[in-house]
Every structure is written in C-alpha cells, then in structure tokens.
Design a protein around this motif. Structure first.
Motif, PDB file in Angstrom:
ATOM      1  N   GLY A   1       0.969  -1.331  -0.073  1.00  0.00           N
ATOM      2  CA  GLY A   1      -0.062   0.005   0.019  1.00  0.00           C
ATOM      3  C   GLY A   1       1.009   1.209  -0.041  1.00  0.00           C
ATOM      4  N   ASP A   2       0.161   2.429  -0.005  1.00  0.00           N
ATOM      5  CA  ASP A   2       0.867   3.727   0.041  1.00  0.00           C
ATOM      6  C   ASP A   2       1.272   4.034   1.542  1.00  0.00           C
ATOM      7  OD1 ASP A   2       0.519   4.012  -2.609  1.00  0.00           O
ATOM      8  OD2 ASP A   2      -1.681   4.909  -2.198  1.00  0.00           O
ATOM      9  N   TRP A   3       2.238   4.692   1.495  1.00  0.00           N
ATOM     10  CA  TRP A   3       2.776   5.164   3.000  1.00  0.00           C
ATOM     11  C   TRP A   3       1.898   6.245   3.528  1.00  0.00           C
ATOM     12  CZ3 TRP A   3       5.443   1.501   4.636  1.00  0.00           C
ATOM     13  CH2 TRP A   3       6.568   0.948   3.736  1.00  0.00           C
ATOM     14  N   ALA A   4       1.600   6.349   4.795  1.00  0.00           N
ATOM     15  CA  ALA A   4       1.064   7.462   5.428  1.00  0.00           C
ATOM     16  C   ALA A   4       1.703   8.772   5.309  1.00  0.00           C
ATOM     17  CB  ALA A   4       0.541   7.226   6.899  1.00  0.00           C
ATOM     18  N   THR A   5       1.081   9.772   5.280  1.00  0.00           N
ATOM     19  CA  THR A   5       1.552  11.222   5.298  1.00  0.00           C
ATOM     20  C   THR A   5       1.980  11.497   6.689  1.00  0.00           C
ATOM     21  OG1 THR A   5      -0.753  12.192   5.682  1.00  0.00           O
ATOM     22  CG2 THR A   5      -0.004  11.889   3.496  1.00  0.00           C
ATOM     23  N   ASP A   6       2.790  12.485   6.862  1.00  0.00           N
ATOM     24  CA  ASP A   6       3.392  12.999   8.076  1.00  0.00           C
ATOM     25  C   ASP A   6       2.092  13.263   8.933  1.00  0.00           C
ATOM     26  OD1 ASP A   6       5.887  12.379   7.097  1.00  0.00           O
ATOM     27  OD2 ASP A   6       6.353  14.493   6.788  1.00  0.00           O
ATOM     28  N   GLU A   7       1.128  14.053   8.552  1.00  0.00           N
ATOM     29  CA  GLU A   7       0.055  14.409   9.250  1.00  0.00           C
ATOM     30  C   GLU A   7      -0.814  13.368   9.576  1.00  0.00           C
ATOM     31  OE1 GLU A   7       0.927  15.455   6.248  1.00  0.00           O
ATOM     32  OE2 GLU A   7       1.469  17.626   6.760  1.00  0.00           O
ATOM     33  N   GLU A   8      -0.969  12.235   8.958  1.00  0.00           N
ATOM     34  CA  GLU A   8      -1.348  10.902   9.292  1.00  0.00           C
ATOM     35  C   GLU A   8      -0.893  10.175  10.537  1.00  0.00           C
ATOM     36  OE1 GLU A   8      -4.013   9.691   5.402  1.00  0.00           O
ATOM     37  OE2 GLU A   8      -1.668   9.205   5.498  1.00  0.00           O
ATOM     38  N   VAL A   9       0.387  10.299  10.331  1.00  0.00           N
ATOM     39  CA  VAL A   9       1.361   9.710  11.373  1.00  0.00           C
ATOM     40  C   VAL A   9       1.256  10.423  12.851  1.00  0.00           C
ATOM     41  CG1 VAL A   9       3.734   9.293  12.172  1.00  0.00           C
ATOM     42  CG2 VAL A   9       3.068   8.516   9.710  1.00  0.00           C
ATOM     43  N   MET A  10       1.343  11.796  12.625  1.00  0.00           N
ATOM     44  CA  MET A  10       1.087  12.357  13.944  1.00  0.00           C
ATOM     45  C   MET A  10      -0.487  12.253  14.437  1.00  0.00           C
ATOM     46  SD  MET A  10       2.892  15.939  12.614  1.00  0.00           S
ATOM     47  CE  MET A  10       2.197  17.011  14.260  1.00  0.00           C
ATOM     48  N   ARG A  11      -1.426  12.283  13.792  1.00  0.00           N
ATOM     49  CA  ARG A  11      -2.579  12.166  14.360  1.00  0.00           C
ATOM     50  C   ARG A  11      -2.652  10.642  15.130  1.00  0.00           C
ATOM     51  NH1 ARG A  11      -4.662  14.503   9.632  1.00  0.00           N
ATOM     52  NH2 ARG A  11      -5.102  12.311   8.911  1.00  0.00           N
ATOM     53  N   ALA A  12      -2.013   9.493  14.535  1.00  0.00           N
ATOM     54  CA  ALA A  12      -2.144   8.154  14.911  1.00  0.00           C
ATOM     55  C   ALA A  12      -1.324   8.004  16.194  1.00  0.00           C
ATOM     56  CB  ALA A  12      -1.656   7.278  13.916  1.00  0.00           C
ATOM     57  N   ALA A  13      -0.393   8.771  16.530  1.00  0.00           N
ATOM     58  CA  ALA A  13       0.389   8.724  17.550  1.00  0.00           C
ATOM     59  C   ALA A  13      -0.123   8.233  18.874  1.00  0.00           C
ATOM     60  CB  ALA A  13       1.355   9.954  17.964  1.00  0.00           C
ATOM     61  N   TYR A  14       0.314   7.155  19.448  1.00  0.00           N
ATOM     62  CA  TYR A  14      -0.342   6.806  20.719  1.00  0.00           C
ATOM     63  C   TYR A  14       0.595   6.388  21.640  1.00  0.00           C
ATOM     64  CZ  TYR A  14      -2.302   3.045  23.794  1.00  0.00           C
ATOM     65  OH  TYR A  14      -2.584   2.369  25.132  1.00  0.00           O
ATOM     66  N   GLN A  15       0.222   6.861  23.034  1.00  0.00           N
ATOM     67  CA  GLN A  15       1.021   6.786  24.086  1.00  0.00           C
ATOM     68  C   GLN A  15       0.906   5.579  25.001  1.00  0.00           C
ATOM     69  OE1 GLN A  15       1.509  10.987  25.480  1.00  0.00           O
ATOM     70  NE2 GLN A  15       3.417  10.897  24.877  1.00  0.00           N
ATOM     71  N   HIS A  16       1.413   4.586  25.272  1.00  0.00           N
ATOM     72  CA  HIS A  16       1.161   3.427  25.991  1.00  0.00           C
ATOM     73  C   HIS A  16       1.514   3.835  27.569  1.00  0.00           C
ATOM     74  CE1 HIS A  16       1.014  -0.564  27.743  1.00  0.00           C
ATOM     75  NE2 HIS A  16      -0.080  -0.667  27.124  1.00  0.00           N
ATOM     76  N   ASP A  17       0.642   3.662  28.427  1.00  0.00           N
ATOM     77  CA  ASP A  17       1.292   4.075  29.718  1.00  0.00           C
ATOM     78  C   ASP A  17       2.210   2.918  30.555  1.00  0.00           C
ATOM     79  OD1 ASP A  17      -0.562   1.688  30.239  1.00  0.00           O
ATOM     80  OD2 ASP A  17      -2.231   3.001  31.441  1.00  0.00           O
ATOM     81  N   GLY A  18       2.527   1.775  29.711  1.00  0.00           N
ATOM     82  CA  GLY A  18       3.505   1.004  30.395  1.00  0.00           C
ATOM     83  C   GLY A  18       4.859   1.496  30.754  1.00  0.00           C
TER      84      GLY A  18
END
Length: 201
Positions: A22-39
C-alpha cells in the motif's frame, strides 16, 4: 548467495516478510495516529516460526517509548485504518498490537513474543533507528531488526539474517520474558485484517 536470497524471499513472502503493497501514510496521518502507552519503556521482539520445522520466518520489533510503534521491516501487515510509514507502524494501541500478533499466528506459524523493559533513552534510540531505516527490502526483516538491536546492545545482540538467531541473542539479555502464541486459523492471514473493523471493537 543471490540465489539463496531469492529462494528466501519466496518463502518469507508467505510467512509475512514481504514487500509492502500500500501507500505510506503522510506525516500528518502519522502525527494523528501517535499513541502513548502507559506501560514502561519496553522492546518487544516478535519472531514468527514455522510450525512444521521450527524455522524462523519473520522478525519485527515493537517499541514503547514516547509513543508505541512497531518496526515491521518488509512486513505484509497493513490496513487502511493503520498509519504506516517506511515500515514503521504508528498508533499501536493494545487492540492493534493484539491484531498484529494474531495476524501472524495461524495454522502454519506461531509467534514467539520476547519482552524487555529498557531505559527511556534506549527506547527512544531504538525508535530513531527504526524511523531512519527506511523501507526494508524483501527478506531483510531479521537483518534490519537485528541492526537496530545490535546498536542498543552492542556485543550482546549480533547482526544476522536469521530470525531464530536474533531471538536466541535477544533471549540471553537479562530480564527478557517470553511467551508463545499458537492459533490455528487458515493459512490465509489476509482474512484477519479483512474481517477486522476497528469501529466495532
């Protein structure tokens, strides 16, 4: 050597070590997807192993630092709702981590999961190395993953082409815990993602 690598490509494309489609995500999509796990800061090495002969088929690395990502060098895991850029999967929530693991466990392959808590600096360095690796060529999954880990643990984890050798080195590090996931779904692992609807979970 060239013919050996070509043969390896054919085998690993079935196991999950294949060039991205598939196509790579854009920088904006990567920023929106960022997830911080509490572990805690943690490195999780996934090794996909053949159920029939025990051979290694694929290696990948989940990194939990300032955010949680999976470095899936030359991996085949992709979904339209998942942000991936140059073989780094972003937004790795517990749900996505679970789907990722089960995607690789099926009738012909099981997954060895090795976890190691590390310092925040080690986690961030691993993430920087993963992001700077670029798109990984087919059949270079263990080589690219071991290159990252050899930088974090010099002299203890070596660079290798072989997933089992990488798992063996990583498993010798103090503090590593290990579990194994077996599932017996169809060998067509694409059905796992085709049937997955994040909005219904």
């Amino acid at each position: 050597m060239r013919y050996a690598i070509m043969a390896l490509c054919a085998i690993l494309s079935v196991a999950g070590c294949a060039a991205p489609q598939g196509d790579w995500a854009t920088d904006e999509e990567v920023m929106r997807a960022a997830y911080q796990h509490d572990g805690p800061p943690r490195l999780t090495l996934f090794t996909m192993l053949n159920n029939n002969n025990g051979s290694g088929a694929h290696s990948s690395l989940m990194i939990n630092g300032s955010q949680r990502v999976i470095f899936d060098g030359s991996g085949s895991f992709e979904h339209e709702t998942i942000a991936e850029q140059e073989d780094v999967i972003y937004g790795v929530t517990p749900m996505i981590a679970d789907v990722y693991t089960r995607y690789h466990a099926r009738n012909t392959f099981h997954v060895k999961i090795q976890e190691l808590d590390v310092t925040p600096a080690q986690a961030e360095r691993a993430m920087r190395l993963a992001k700077s690796s670029g798109a990984v060529p087919m059949a270079f999954c263990a080589r690219s993953t071991s290159s990252i880990l050899s930088e974090i643990f010099p002299g203890r984890v070596g660079q290798t082409w072989y997933p089992k050798a990488l798992a063996a080195d990583f498993g010798k590090l103090p503090g590593v815990t290990e579990e194994v996931l077996y599932e017996y779904d169809s060998d067509d692992n694409s059905k796992v993602l085709a049937a997955w609807d994040p909005s219904k979970v």
